[in-house]
Motif scaffolding. Structure first.
Motif, mmCIF file in Angstrom:
data_model
loop_
_atom_site.group_PDB
_atom_site.id
_atom_site.type_symbol
_atom_site.label_atom_id
_atom_site.label_comp_id
_atom_site.label_asym_id
_atom_site.label_seq_id
_atom_site.Cartn_x
_atom_site.Cartn_y
_atom_site.Cartn_z
ATOM 1 N N SER A 33 -69.579 10.772 37.523
ATOM 2 C CA SER A 33 -69.890 10.992 36.114
ATOM 3 C C SER A 33 -71.225 10.338 35.820
ATOM 4 C CB SER A 33 -68.805 10.392 35.219
ATOM 5 O OG SER A 33 -69.159 10.528 33.838
ATOM 6 N N ASP A 60 -69.290 5.021 31.279
ATOM 7 C CA ASP A 60 -67.846 4.907 31.478
ATOM 8 C C ASP A 60 -67.386 6.108 32.299
ATOM 9 O OD1 ASP A 60 -65.153 4.537 31.404
ATOM 10 O OD2 ASP A 60 -64.948 4.606 29.211
ATOM 11 N N ASN A 96 -64.881 6.936 33.840
ATOM 12 C CA ASN A 96 -63.487 7.363 33.765
ATOM 13 C C ASN A 96 -63.084 7.793 32.354
ATOM 14 O OD1 ASN A 96 -62.855 6.759 36.567
ATOM 15 N ND2 ASN A 96 -63.119 4.612 35.973
ATOM 16 N N ASN A 97 -64.092 8.102 31.559
ATOM 17 C CA ASN A 97 -63.863 8.620 30.209
ATOM 18 C C ASN A 97 -64.088 10.130 30.238
ATOM 19 O OD1 ASN A 97 -63.847 9.347 27.518
ATOM 20 N ND2 ASN A 97 -65.093 7.615 26.847
ATOM 21 N N ALA A 98 -63.002 10.891 30.191
ATOM 22 C CA ALA A 98 -63.094 12.351 30.306
ATOM 23 C C ALA A 98 -63.900 12.973 29.172
ATOM 24 C CB ALA A 98 -61.693 12.956 30.338
ATOM 25 N N SER A 117 -66.126 8.320 39.955
ATOM 26 C CA SER A 117 -65.088 8.370 38.935
ATOM 27 C C SER A 117 -63.700 8.456 39.565
ATOM 28 C CB SER A 117 -65.315 9.585 38.015
ATOM 29 O OG SER A 117 -64.209 9.767 37.144
ATOM 30 N N LYS A 118 -62.911 7.429 39.351
ATOM 31 C CA LYS A 118 -61.530 7.454 39.829
ATOM 32 C C LYS A 118 -60.713 8.519 39.095
ATOM 33 C CE LYS A 118 -61.323 2.591 41.246
ATOM 34 N NZ LYS A 118 -60.667 1.275 41.023
ATOM 35 N N LEU A 119 -61.100 8.789 37.858
ATOM 36 C CA LEU A 119 -60.402 9.829 37.099
ATOM 37 C C LEU A 119 -60.639 11.195 37.715
ATOM 38 C CD1 LEU A 119 -58.673 10.672 34.717
ATOM 39 C CD2 LEU A 119 -60.752 10.749 33.305
ATOM 40 N N ARG A 120 -61.881 11.465 38.148
ATOM 41 C CA ARG A 120 -62.153 12.751 38.814
ATOM 42 C C ARG A 120 -61.349 12.844 40.113
ATOM 43 N NH1 ARG A 120 -65.469 15.923 36.234
ATOM 44 N NH2 ARG A 120 -67.403 15.236 35.235
ATOM 45 N N SER A 144 -58.483 11.573 40.658
ATOM 46 C CA SER A 144 -57.098 11.885 40.293
ATOM 47 C C SER A 144 -56.947 13.369 39.949
ATOM 48 C CB SER A 144 -56.646 11.021 39.111
ATOM 49 O OG SER A 144 -57.276 11.393 37.906
ATOM 50 N N TYR A 145 -57.992 13.957 39.358
ATOM 51 C CA TYR A 145 -57.935 15.396 39.058
ATOM 52 C C TYR A 145 -58.042 16.229 40.334
ATOM 53 C CZ TYR A 145 -57.972 15.073 33.967
ATOM 54 O OH TYR A 145 -57.629 14.838 32.660
#
Length: 302
Positions: free
Chosen positions: A114, A118, A120-122, A205-208, A210-211
Motif C-alpha cells: 500500500s 497505514d 493495513n487501512n483498506a 500490507s498484512k491486510l493485502r 490476508s485478502y
C-alpha cells in the motif's frame, strides 16, 4: 409547438443513435481493460497485475492442458492488487457452475503493498473508487457502464483505435509494437527509475496478504490454485527484494498453509525476453505459457 417537440425528439434520437454507434466501436484496442468486461463469465482465471496480463497466453495453456479453458483477468499492480475490491470483481466474473478449474495467481511484492502511511487501512488502498471496485457489470457487451463511468479517453478516440496493445478474446494483452534494442533498454531504464521512486511510498500490507489468502480459499471451491512468481530481470528483482526481502519464504509458507502449489520462475529469468525488464515479449509469453502448462500437467499426473 407540436412540430418543435417532434424536432427535439428526432434530434434526441439522432444523438442517442450516434452515441450508440460510437460505443459499438469499442473493442480490444479501445483501452487496456474494456474487452475483459464485455466477455461472458469465465472459468480458470489468470489473476494478478499487468505482469500476468502480458506473460501468460490462455490460447497456449488451453491447447496444452486440453480440458481447461483459461481466461486472463489480470490488470495492473495499482488497480488489481490483492484486496476486497479485486476479490469481489473476480466473484462477478467467475463461472461457478464449472468444477475442476485451475487458477493461476501472479504473486509478487507489488500486489501486496500500500502507498499509504497505514498500509493495513483498506480505506486508503489505491484501488478504492476505481472501476475494479465500482463496476457492477463485468460481463456485458457492450458495457455502457464501463464506457460512461470508467473509459478515461474522449469518446472520439473510439473512432480511430491506434494503441500499441490489443486485448484478445481470451483476455491476453497483446503487444502490437516491435521495439528496437535501444528502445528496450530505454524502457527498462525508465521502469527502474519509476519503481525506485515508488519504494519510499510503499509498505508491505498484512491486510493485502490476508485478502490473498481469502482469494485462494474462495477459488479452491472451484478447482486447483497455483501461485506463480513470474520471471523478471535481475535489476527489477533487486528492487522487489527491497520491498520484501524474504518474499519467497513468505510464499512457501502461504502455499503450505493454504495447501496450494507455488511455482517460482525467477531462476529461469534469462530464458525469456522482456519489453521493459518485467513484462514479457509476446514471443517469450508463448514460451512461458507452454512451460507453465507442461509443469501443471506434470503436477496433475503425479
Amino acid at each position: 409547438m407540436n412540430k418543435f417537440i417532434i424536432k427535439i425528439a428526432v434530434f434526441g434520437v439522432v444523438i442517442l443513435l450516434s452515441i450508440a454507434f460510437v460505443f459499438s466501436l469499442a473493442d480490444g484496442q479501445s483501452d487496456l481493460f474494456y474487452k475483459r468486461f464485455t466477455s461472458t463469465k469465465q472459468t480458470s482465471l489468470l489473476i494478478g497485475s499487468s505482469r500476468i496480463a502480458q506473460a501468460l497466453m490462455p490460447s497456449v495453456i488451453n491447447k496444452e492442458l486440453k480440458n481447461v479453458t483459461t481466461y486472463n483477468y489480470g490488470f495492473t499492480y495499482n488497480l488489481s492488487p490483492y484486496g476486497l475490491a479485486y476479490l469481489n470483481n473476480i466473484k462477478k466474473k467467475l463461472d461457478t457452475s464449472v468444477s475442476d478449474q485451475i487458477f493461476i495467481l501472479d504473486v509478487n511484492p507489488w500486489g501486496l503493498v500500500s502507498n499509504s502511511d497505514d498500509p493495513n487501512n483498506a480505506a486508503l488502498f489505491s484501488e478504492r473508487g476505481e472501476f475494479i471496485e465500482t463496476l457492477t457489470m463485468v460481463n456485458s457487451n457492450p458495457n455502457y457502464e464501463y464506457l460512461i463511468d470508467s473509459y478515461a479517453e474522449p469518446f472520439v478516440k473510439l473512432l480511430h483505435n491506434n494503441t500499441n496493445f490489443r486485448v484478445e478474446d481470451d483476455g491476453y494483452l497483446m503487444l502490437l509494437k516491435t521495439f528496437s534494442t535501444e528502445e528496450l533498454e530505454a524502457n527498462k531504464d525508465q521502469v527502474i527509475i519509476n519503481f525506485t521512486e515508488l519504494l519510499d511510498e510503499l509498505q508491505f500490507s498484512k491486510l493485502r496478504l490476508s485478502y490473498l489468502k481469502e482469494t485462494i480459499s474462495y477459488l479452491k471451491n472451484y478447482g486447483e490454485v497455483y501461485l506463480v512468481r513470474l520471471p523478471i530481470s535481475a535489476e527489477l528483482l533487486e528492487i522487489e527484494n527491497t520491498i520484501s526481502p524474504d518474499f519467497d519464504g513468505l510464499l512457501f509458507k502461504l502455499s503450505a498453509e493454504s495447501n496450494v502449489t507455488y511455482l517460482n520462475y525467477l531462476d529461469k529469468s534469462k530464458r525469456y525476453n522482456y519489453i521493459d525488464g518485467h513484462h514479457l515479449s509476446p514471443e517469450s509469453a508463448k514460451v512461458l505459457s507452454l512451460d507453465l502448462a507442461k509443469h501443471i500437467k506434470q503436477l496433475k499426473h503425479q
